[in-house]
Motif scaffolding. Structure first.
Motif, mmCIF file in Angstrom:
data_model
loop_
_atom_site.group_PDB
_atom_site.id
_atom_site.type_symbol
_atom_site.label_atom_id
_atom_site.label_comp_id
_atom_site.label_asym_id
_atom_site.label_seq_id
_atom_site.Cartn_x
_atom_site.Cartn_y
_atom_site.Cartn_z
ATOM 1 N N MET A 67 7.772 12.490 3.009
ATOM 2 C CA MET A 67 6.988 12.222 1.751
ATOM 3 C C MET A 67 5.545 11.825 1.880
ATOM 4 S SD MET A 67 7.795 8.794 -0.521
ATOM 5 C CE MET A 67 9.317 8.571 -0.233
ATOM 6 N N SER A 68 4.878 12.453 0.892
ATOM 7 C CA SER A 68 3.296 12.189 0.971
ATOM 8 C C SER A 68 2.974 10.821 0.871
ATOM 9 C CB SER A 68 2.771 13.352 -0.191
ATOM 10 O OG SER A 68 2.883 12.711 -1.419
ATOM 11 N N ASP A 69 1.758 10.701 1.214
ATOM 12 C CA ASP A 69 1.124 9.263 1.176
ATOM 13 C C ASP A 69 1.147 9.044 -0.479
ATOM 14 O OD1 ASP A 69 0.545 9.189 3.847
ATOM 15 O OD2 ASP A 69 -1.584 9.832 3.693
ATOM 16 N N LYS A 70 0.954 9.798 -1.310
ATOM 17 C CA LYS A 70 0.834 9.608 -2.851
ATOM 18 C C LYS A 70 2.133 9.197 -3.143
ATOM 19 C CE LYS A 70 -1.539 10.895 -6.754
ATOM 20 N NZ LYS A 70 -2.111 11.918 -7.435
ATOM 21 N N HIS A 71 3.226 9.771 -2.623
ATOM 22 C CA HIS A 71 4.572 9.413 -3.033
ATOM 23 C C HIS A 71 4.804 8.153 -2.637
ATOM 24 C CE1 HIS A 71 5.359 13.853 -3.468
ATOM 25 N NE2 HIS A 71 5.377 13.189 -4.709
ATOM 26 N N GLU A 72 4.411 7.835 -1.385
ATOM 27 C CA GLU A 72 4.587 6.411 -0.832
ATOM 28 C C GLU A 72 3.992 5.430 -1.695
ATOM 29 O OE1 GLU A 72 4.268 6.205 3.502
ATOM 30 O OE2 GLU A 72 5.371 8.006 3.943
ATOM 31 N N GLU A 80 5.669 2.357 -3.705
ATOM 32 C CA GLU A 80 5.222 1.086 -3.660
ATOM 33 C C GLU A 80 4.813 0.235 -4.863
ATOM 34 O OE1 GLU A 80 4.890 -2.715 -1.856
ATOM 35 O OE2 GLU A 80 5.768 -0.810 -0.855
ATOM 36 N N GLN A 81 3.965 0.874 -5.695
ATOM 37 C CA GLN A 81 3.586 0.329 -7.057
ATOM 38 C C GLN A 81 4.831 0.370 -7.763
ATOM 39 O OE1 GLN A 81 0.207 2.852 -8.791
ATOM 40 N NE2 GLN A 81 -0.891 2.783 -6.842
ATOM 41 N N LEU A 82 5.783 1.107 -7.739
ATOM 42 C CA LEU A 82 7.021 1.124 -8.858
ATOM 43 C C LEU A 82 7.575 -0.185 -8.592
ATOM 44 C CD1 LEU A 82 8.074 4.659 -9.170
ATOM 45 C CD2 LEU A 82 7.585 3.328 -11.017
ATOM 46 N N ARG A 83 7.935 -0.590 -7.386
ATOM 47 C CA ARG A 83 8.401 -1.799 -6.952
ATOM 48 C C ARG A 83 7.705 -2.990 -7.369
ATOM 49 N NH1 ARG A 83 10.012 1.224 -2.282
ATOM 50 N NH2 ARG A 83 8.005 0.874 -0.995
ATOM 51 N N SER A 84 6.473 -3.139 -7.776
ATOM 52 C CA SER A 84 5.602 -4.190 -7.945
ATOM 53 C C SER A 84 5.160 -4.230 -9.360
ATOM 54 C CB SER A 84 4.423 -4.349 -7.148
ATOM 55 O OG SER A 84 3.509 -3.430 -7.534
ATOM 56 N N VAL A 85 5.773 -3.125 -10.428
ATOM 57 C CA VAL A 85 5.447 -3.421 -11.814
ATOM 58 C C VAL A 85 6.555 -3.656 -12.558
ATOM 59 C CG1 VAL A 85 3.836 -1.209 -11.797
ATOM 60 C CG2 VAL A 85 6.141 -0.888 -12.274
ATOM 61 N N ARG A 86 6.312 -4.040 -13.991
ATOM 62 C CA ARG A 86 7.204 -4.696 -14.723
ATOM 63 C C ARG A 86 8.385 -3.669 -15.029
ATOM 64 N NH1 ARG A 86 2.989 -7.031 -18.881
ATOM 65 N NH2 ARG A 86 1.746 -5.168 -18.154
ATOM 66 N N PRO A 87 9.366 -4.237 -15.171
ATOM 67 C CA PRO A 87 10.714 -3.377 -15.476
ATOM 68 C C PRO A 87 10.487 -2.300 -16.345
ATOM 69 C CG PRO A 87 11.442 -5.642 -15.176
ATOM 70 C CD PRO A 87 10.090 -5.618 -14.996
ATOM 71 N N THR A 88 9.901 -2.662 -17.531
ATOM 72 C CA THR A 88 9.532 -1.641 -18.708
ATOM 73 C C THR A 88 8.826 -0.580 -18.109
ATOM 74 O OG1 THR A 88 9.899 -3.296 -20.220
ATOM 75 C CG2 THR A 88 8.975 -1.505 -20.955
ATOM 76 N N PRO A 90 0.112 13.704 -17.880
ATOM 77 C CA PRO A 90 -0.649 12.951 -16.844
ATOM 78 C C PRO A 90 0.454 12.238 -15.847
ATOM 79 C CG PRO A 90 -1.505 12.350 -19.291
ATOM 80 C CD PRO A 90 -0.136 13.030 -19.551
ATOM 81 N N ILE A 91 1.246 11.708 -16.262
ATOM 82 C CA ILE A 91 1.997 10.798 -15.106
ATOM 83 C C ILE A 91 2.742 11.980 -14.268
ATOM 84 C CG2 ILE A 91 4.305 9.722 -14.793
ATOM 85 C CD1 ILE A 91 3.827 7.945 -17.446
ATOM 86 N N ARG A 92 3.147 12.973 -14.713
ATOM 87 C CA ARG A 92 3.860 13.886 -14.110
ATOM 88 C C ARG A 92 2.642 14.565 -12.999
ATOM 89 N NH1 ARG A 92 9.637 15.503 -14.381
ATOM 90 N NH2 ARG A 92 8.877 17.520 -13.482
ATOM 91 N N GLU A 93 1.344 14.768 -13.484
ATOM 92 C CA GLU A 93 0.441 15.337 -12.734
ATOM 93 C C GLU A 93 -0.102 14.339 -11.770
ATOM 94 O OE1 GLU A 93 -0.533 18.796 -12.408
ATOM 95 O OE2 GLU A 93 1.178 19.152 -13.673
ATOM 96 N N GLY A 94 0.188 13.016 -11.675
ATOM 97 C CA GLY A 94 -0.308 12.211 -10.950
ATOM 98 C C GLY A 94 -1.736 11.503 -11.281
ATOM 99 N N GLU A 95 -1.973 11.554 -12.468
ATOM 100 C CA GLU A 95 -3.497 11.233 -13.183
ATOM 101 C C GLU A 95 -3.100 9.627 -13.763
ATOM 102 O OE1 GLU A 95 -4.393 13.890 -16.187
ATOM 103 O OE2 GLU A 95 -4.181 15.502 -15.032
ATOM 104 N N ILE A 96 -1.787 9.246 -13.855
ATOM 105 C CA ILE A 96 -1.523 7.925 -14.095
ATOM 106 C C ILE A 96 -0.711 7.204 -13.247
ATOM 107 C CG2 ILE A 96 -0.760 6.264 -16.085
ATOM 108 C CD1 ILE A 96 -1.589 8.213 -18.173
ATOM 109 N N ALA A 97 -1.248 6.331 -12.580
ATOM 110 C CA ALA A 97 -0.268 5.538 -11.368
ATOM 111 C C ALA A 97 0.426 4.667 -12.050
ATOM 112 C CB ALA A 97 -1.209 5.046 -10.370
ATOM 113 N N PRO A 98 1.788 4.256 -11.593
ATOM 114 C CA PRO A 98 2.405 3.009 -12.018
ATOM 115 C C PRO A 98 1.672 1.625 -12.458
ATOM 116 C CG PRO A 98 3.709 4.098 -10.419
ATOM 117 C CD PRO A 98 2.160 4.635 -10.196
#
Length: 137
Positions: free
Chosen positions: A1-6, A10-18, A54-62
């Motif tokens: 897994m790349s650094d960006k994926h990791e 990690e960010q996905l674990r800390s954001v709101r469920p929605t 933008p999400i798929r291209e990695g321009e918007i992070a979680p």
């Protein structure tokens, strides 16, 4: 897994469920759940695509997406700045904009919301009509 994926995991674990739900829906190419549609103001395919690319291209992070949840003007600015957004003219409006007074485009939505809040129920109107005619229910 790349650094960006990791980092994103990690960010996905800390954001709101929605936010997590919207982000994951886009990653698996499916329509988001009702809460995500409402809280992010996804009113059309155009709105979905303005976030999708933008999400798929990695321009918007979680965590960035989570920071604009429920804020139409900030969400609009975020997607308009994204290079891969094919709909630069899209404007996002959420229910939270009206509730919190954040609505930036006119007051039509706020006026409609206030109209609903101030509307008399059908029972109240019926009672008033019958009283005006001298009819007791």
């Amino acid at each position: 897994m790349s650094d960006k994926h990791e980092e994103y995991a990690e960010q996905l674990r800390s954001v709101r469920p929605t936010t997590r739900s919207l982000f994951m829906s886009i990653l698996i190419d499916s329509w988001p759940n009702h809460a995500a549609v409402v809280d992010f103001g996804i009113d059309s395919q155009k709105h979905y695509e303005a976030l999708y690319y933008p999400i798929r291209e990695g321009e918007i992070a979680p965590n960035v997406l989570d920071a604009v949840l429920g804020d139409g003007p900030k969400l609009t600015a975020l997607v308009r700045e994204s290079v891969s957004n094919p709909h630069k003219d899209v404007s996002f409006h959420t229910s939270w904009d009206v509730i919190l007074g954040l609505q930036s485009r006119g007051t039509a939505g706020k006026d409609a919301f206030m109209e609903v809040l101030n509307a008399k129920s059908a029972d109240e109107e019926s009672n008033e009509l019958t009283k005006d005619r001298g009819i007791e229910m």
